[in-house]
Design a protein around this motif. Sequence first.
Motif, PDB file in Angstrom:
ATOM      1  N   ALA A 105       5.101  12.713 -60.972  1.00 43.46           N
ATOM      2  CA  ALA A 105       6.288  12.529 -61.799  1.00 43.46           C
ATOM      3  C   ALA A 105       5.955  11.744 -63.059  1.00 43.46           C
ATOM      4  O   ALA A 105       6.464  12.048 -64.149  1.00 43.46           O
ATOM      5  N   ALA A 106       5.081  10.737 -62.952  1.00 38.77           N
ATOM      6  CA  ALA A 106       4.694   9.936 -64.124  1.00 38.77           C
ATOM      7  C   ALA A 106       3.923  10.805 -65.115  1.00 38.77           C
ATOM      8  O   ALA A 106       4.120  10.705 -66.343  1.00 38.77           O
ATOM      9  N   PRO A 161       4.141  10.339 -50.554  1.00 39.82           N
ATOM     10  CA  PRO A 161       5.026   9.810 -51.582  1.00 39.82           C
ATOM     11  C   PRO A 161       4.276   9.209 -52.775  1.00 39.82           C
ATOM     12  O   PRO A 161       4.761   9.280 -53.916  1.00 39.82           O
ATOM     13  N   GLU A 162       3.130   8.661 -52.593  1.00 38.68           N
ATOM     14  CA  GLU A 162       2.403   8.059 -53.709  1.00 38.68           C
ATOM     15  C   GLU A 162       1.930   9.144 -54.660  1.00 38.68           C
ATOM     16  O   GLU A 162       2.017   9.001 -55.895  1.00 38.68           O
ATOM     17  N   ALA A 163       1.450  10.272 -54.168  1.00 33.52           N
ATOM     18  CA  ALA A 163       0.999  11.367 -55.007  1.00 33.52           C
ATOM     19  C   ALA A 163       2.178  11.955 -55.773  1.00 33.52           C
ATOM     20  O   ALA A 163       2.038  12.396 -56.921  1.00 33.52           O
TER      21      ALA A 163
END
Length: 163
Positions: free
Chosen positions: A15-16, A8-10
């Motif tokens: 997305a950013a 989820p962090e990747a």
Amino acid sequence: MSKPEMNPEAQRIEAALASLAPAPAQLDRDEVMHAAGLAAANRRAARYRSWSLLSTAALLFVSTGFAYLAATRPEPIVVKEVVYAYTNVGLDGARVEQKSQTPPAQAASHDHASELHYLRLRDQVLTHGIDSLPDAPIGGGNGEMLPPLRAGSRELLEELYGT
């Protein structure tokens, strides 16, 4: 092909980054090419200036050396007169009776005078041109007159065969 699963962090970082828009370019291609050309020209000009300064210094050094040599050169030795010394001693040291002879300076005086006359004429022609030469004598060198020229070949043949 299936997408690999990401943590989820990747996914948040992805997305950013996807939401960001690229900034307009700060460099103009034409300005970059112009600056590169100026830099190349400046290097070439610096190289040219160094060679021109080096060759100018070498030329100055050589010309100064020649000027020094010309200024300190001794005067040429001019021989104005040749003196012949005659002795009455032979090669073995014994005295030899001296015969009366004409000194070589007097014997060759005619040759020397004609040589001087030739040199004067040569200098006159080199200085003033061929038109400055005196007219040639019509006769021979000893005062005799040359025979008149015959125009026809018949007279020449008669003179040759004596008929």
